[in-house]
Design a protein around this motif. Structure first.
Motif, short mmCIF file in Angstrom:
data_model
loop_
_atom_site.label_atom_id
_atom_site.label_comp_id
_atom_site.label_asym_id
_atom_site.label_seq_id
_atom_site.Cartn_x
_atom_site.Cartn_y
_atom_site.Cartn_z
N PHE A 1 0.74 -1.22 -0.15
CA PHE A 1 -0.09 -0.13 -0.03
C PHE A 1 1.00 1.26 0.03
O PHE A 1 0.33 2.38 -0.52
CB PHE A 1 -0.92 -0.05 1.25
N ALA A 2 2.10 1.20 0.34
CA ALA A 2 2.92 2.40 0.85
C ALA A 2 2.99 3.33 -0.59
O ALA A 2 2.92 4.34 -0.49
CB ALA A 2 4.42 1.93 1.48
N PRO A 3 3.31 2.59 -1.84
CA PRO A 3 3.79 3.49 -3.08
C PRO A 3 2.24 4.44 -3.30
O PRO A 3 2.67 5.20 -3.97
CB PRO A 3 3.98 2.32 -3.94
N THR A 4 1.14 3.76 -3.07
CA THR A 4 -0.18 4.52 -3.36
C THR A 4 -0.24 5.68 -2.60
O THR A 4 -1.10 6.74 -2.62
CB THR A 4 -1.24 3.64 -3.43
N VAL A 5 0.46 5.85 -1.44
CA VAL A 5 0.10 7.11 -0.69
C VAL A 5 0.65 8.44 -1.19
O VAL A 5 -0.38 9.32 -1.05
CB VAL A 5 1.20 6.85 0.99
N VAL A 6 1.69 8.34 -1.89
CA VAL A 6 1.99 9.54 -2.64
C VAL A 6 0.99 10.06 -3.65
O VAL A 6 0.76 11.22 -3.77
CB VAL A 6 3.47 9.50 -3.04
N ASN A 7 0.58 8.81 -4.27
CA ASN A 7 -0.31 9.29 -5.37
C ASN A 7 -1.77 9.76 -4.68
O ASN A 7 -2.17 10.43 -5.25
CB ASN A 7 -0.65 8.25 -6.16
N LEU A 8 -2.14 9.40 -3.79
CA LEU A 8 -3.25 9.94 -3.19
C LEU A 8 -2.96 10.96 -2.60
O LEU A 8 -4.21 11.82 -3.01
CB LEU A 8 -3.80 8.71 -1.97
N TYR A 9 -1.95 11.37 -2.03
CA TYR A 9 -1.76 12.68 -1.64
C TYR A 9 -1.64 13.77 -2.77
O TYR A 9 -2.25 14.79 -2.64
CB TYR A 9 -0.46 12.72 -1.04
N GLY B 1 4.71 4.73 11.79
CA GLY B 1 3.39 5.26 12.08
C GLY B 1 3.61 6.71 12.07
O GLY B 1 2.55 7.59 11.73
N SER B 2 4.64 7.40 12.42
CA SER B 2 4.77 8.88 12.39
C SER B 2 5.09 9.40 11.18
O SER B 2 4.83 10.48 10.76
CB SER B 2 5.82 9.00 13.45
N LYS B 3 5.76 8.55 10.07
CA LYS B 3 6.00 9.10 8.92
C LYS B 3 5.00 8.77 7.61
O LYS B 3 4.99 9.64 7.00
CB LYS B 3 7.47 8.56 8.17
N ALA B 4 4.20 7.67 7.87
CA ALA B 4 3.39 7.34 6.76
C ALA B 4 2.37 8.51 6.57
O ALA B 4 2.08 8.63 5.30
CB ALA B 4 2.91 5.99 6.98
N ASN B 5 1.95 9.19 7.57
CA ASN B 5 1.04 10.14 7.31
C ASN B 5 -0.29 9.45 6.38
O ASN B 5 -0.76 10.43 5.40
CB ASN B 5 1.41 11.10 6.67
N ASP B 6 -0.88 8.28 6.73
CA ASP B 6 -1.88 7.66 5.94
C ASP B 6 -2.98 7.00 7.16
O ASP B 6 -2.41 6.18 7.95
CB ASP B 6 -1.53 7.11 5.07
N SER B 7 -4.28 7.18 6.93
CA SER B 7 -5.04 6.60 7.91
C SER B 7 -5.09 4.82 7.96
O SER B 7 -5.14 4.36 8.95
CB SER B 7 -6.59 7.06 7.61
N HIS B 8 -4.90 4.53 6.51
CA HIS B 8 -4.90 3.13 6.36
C HIS B 8 -3.65 2.43 7.04
O HIS B 8 -3.99 1.54 7.97
CB HIS B 8 -5.01 2.76 5.04
#
Length: 291
Positions: free
Chosen positions: A176-184, A261-268
């Motif tokens: 899931f991590a690679p999608t965090v930037v795209n969602l942002y 947890g502190s870096k990901a900045n994503d609820s999921h």
């Protein structure tokens, strides 16, 4: 090999007129600590008893209770202070003559005087009795070892179950991590559209996204966490005390999870991190009882 620090063993050996009973109980402790209770005449072989125990028990608080029954364990004898008795009798005779007393000194008078006549007890400890005691300690320690290994197997099964759950969550976050930037980037673009009328600075958006991507990058933490999981699996197979190693590695894993947890900045991902921390806490409780 996973070995619990909790165990109990008992041994009872009878030979000739002696019966030696030994109970050994172990509980978790940071180091190796002994508490041995036995007749004081065997204090001289305490180091031998400790050596016997530490061949199969490497960490924990070890409590040993020794009882010995049989004839001849305690030697009793009467002690008479003859010098004091002579003075006592002579003094009584002088008092009798001086004051013309009729009643003389009786044997009962002497027996009730503890300063003159008293009984002494001395505990014996011969080589045969010491041999029996060490044999009983060996048997009891082997029973403790067997119980600790059985409980250790149950602990290992539970820990491996928790490890599998943790590995699954790590895999989920890795996907899931690679999608965090795209969602942002999508959220940022949408919000800008709401405030401006088609005038979007694409370069500025890309810059903001790049900064976010750098801050939210958790690849290093995930890589280290995966490495820790492999090390954990390996340590579980070692034929030596592993409790401290597992405890240290758990601390490192917990540190990586907190950073994610502190870096990901994503609820999921935050939800997954909460679950991972819960698993690590359960594992910590189990590891506290591993030798």
């Amino acid at each position: 090999m996973v070995v619990s620090m909790t165990g109990f063993g008992r041994s009872k050996i009878t030979e000739d007129s002696f019966t030696v009973s030994v109970e050994v109980k172990t509980v978790n402790h940071r180091f190796t600590e002994f508490n041995i209770r036995m007749p004081r005449q065997f204090n001289k072989i305490e180091d031998k008893i400790k050596k016997k125990l530490t061949t199969s028990i490497h960490r924990g608080r070890i409590e040993v209770f020794v009882t010995i029954e049989g004839e001849g364990i305690i030697n009793r004898k009467v002690h008479v202070d003859w010098e004091l008795l002579d003075q006592y009798v002579q003094s009584i005779e002088k008092i009798k003559q001086k004051y013309a007393l009729e009643h003389g000194l009786s044997l009962q008078d002497l027996l009730t005087n503890e300063e003159i006549i008293h009984f002494e007890e001395a505990e014996t400890g011969d080589e045969d009795l010491e041999r029996l005691l060490l044999e009983a300690v060996e048997e009891a320690s082997q029973s403790v070892k067997q119980m600790r290994e059985i409980e250790g197997k149950a602990l290992e099964n539970d820990i491996r179950t928790q490890l599998n759950r943790l590995q699954h969550l790590v895999d989920e976050i890795t996907k899931f991590a690679p999608t965090v930037v795209n969602l942002y980037q999508d959220r940022l673009t949408k919000r800008i559209h709401e405030f401006v009328d088609g005038q979007i600075d694409e370069a500025r958006i890309l810059t903001e996204v790049a900064i976010f991507a750098d801050k939210a990058d958790i690849n290093e933490e995930l890589t280290r966490l995966k490495s820790h999981l492999k090390q954990y699996e390996h340590i579980l197979t070692l034929q030596e005390p592993i409790g401290r190693k597992l405890d240290f590695l758990l601390q490192e894993m917990n540190r990586e999870v907190n950073t994610i947890g502190s870096k990901a900045n994503d609820s999921h991902i935050a939800k997954e991190v909460v679950e991972m921390k819960s698993i690590l806490e359960k594992m910590k409780e189990q590891v506290q009882n591993i030798e």
